[in-house]
Design a protein around this motif. Structure first.
Motif, PDB file in Angstrom:
ATOM      1  N   THR A  76      16.169  55.835  34.877  1.00 47.16           N
ATOM      2  CA  THR A  76      15.606  55.396  36.154  1.00 47.16           C
ATOM      3  C   THR A  76      14.791  54.130  35.912  1.00 47.16           C
ATOM      4  O   THR A  76      14.446  53.810  34.764  1.00 47.16           O
ATOM      5  N   PRO A  77      14.463  53.403  36.958  1.00 42.67           N
ATOM      6  CA  PRO A  77      13.637  52.202  36.759  1.00 42.67           C
ATOM      7  C   PRO A  77      12.289  52.503  36.094  1.00 42.67           C
ATOM      8  O   PRO A  77      11.799  51.699  35.289  1.00 42.67           O
ATOM      9  N   ALA A  78      11.690  53.651  36.411  1.00 45.17           N
ATOM     10  CA  ALA A  78      10.421  54.007  35.767  1.00 45.17           C
ATOM     11  C   ALA A  78      10.611  54.258  34.273  1.00 45.17           C
ATOM     12  O   ALA A  78       9.766  53.870  33.455  1.00 45.17           O
ATOM     13  N   GLN A  79      11.712  54.886  33.901  1.00 41.18           N
ATOM     14  CA  GLN A  79      11.977  55.139  32.487  1.00 41.18           C
ATOM     15  C   GLN A  79      12.267  53.823  31.754  1.00 41.18           C
ATOM     16  O   GLN A  79      11.865  53.646  30.602  1.00 41.18           O
ATOM     17  N   LYS A  80      12.962  52.915  32.418  1.00 43.31           N
ATOM     18  CA  LYS A  80      13.220  51.608  31.809  1.00 43.31           C
ATOM     19  C   LYS A  80      11.911  50.856  31.586  1.00 43.31           C
ATOM     20  O   LYS A  80      11.709  50.230  30.550  1.00 43.31           O
TER      21      LYS A  80
END
Length: 111
Positions: A76-80
């Motif tokens: 997800t963008p948060a994980q990236k």
């Protein structure tokens, strides 16, 4: 001449461990950058009197594969973003470890 083998062994072990830490941090940071979708990619360079390492067609194909792989990234963008922050943290720790090693080696800094 008498050699203090205990001190020699402690210096050898410290250098081995510190080398493994620096290399491990750098490798982890590079892996986290790739996971964040910012894999280091070097554009081909043409030299006037040398052989071209990568042709433009190969560079275009590599860029296409990178874009396709980026679309398949399951993060997800948060994980990236977290992976990117972790990569920068690892690069920073690696830099501080190298600077500390230079500080220990150069006697000018100890005066």
């Amino acid at each position: 001449m008498i050699i203090d083998w205990g001190s020699f062994l402690s210096v050898a072990l410290a250098s081995l461990v510190s080398t493994c830490v620096v290399v491990g941090l750098y490798a982890l940071a590079t892996r986290l950058m790739a996971a964040a979708g910012r894999a280091p990619q070097v554009d081909p360079v043409e030299f006037t009197d040398a052989i071209t390492v990568v042709t433009p067609a190969e560079a275009a194909a590599a860029a296409k594969r990178a874009r396709k792989a980026e679309k398949k990234n399951p993060l997800t963008p948060a994980q990236k973003r977290t992976a990117l922050v972790g990569a920068y943290a690892c690069f920073t720790l690696c830099c501080f470890a190298v600077l500390y090693g230079i500080y220990l080696i150069v006697p000018y800094f100890h005066q």
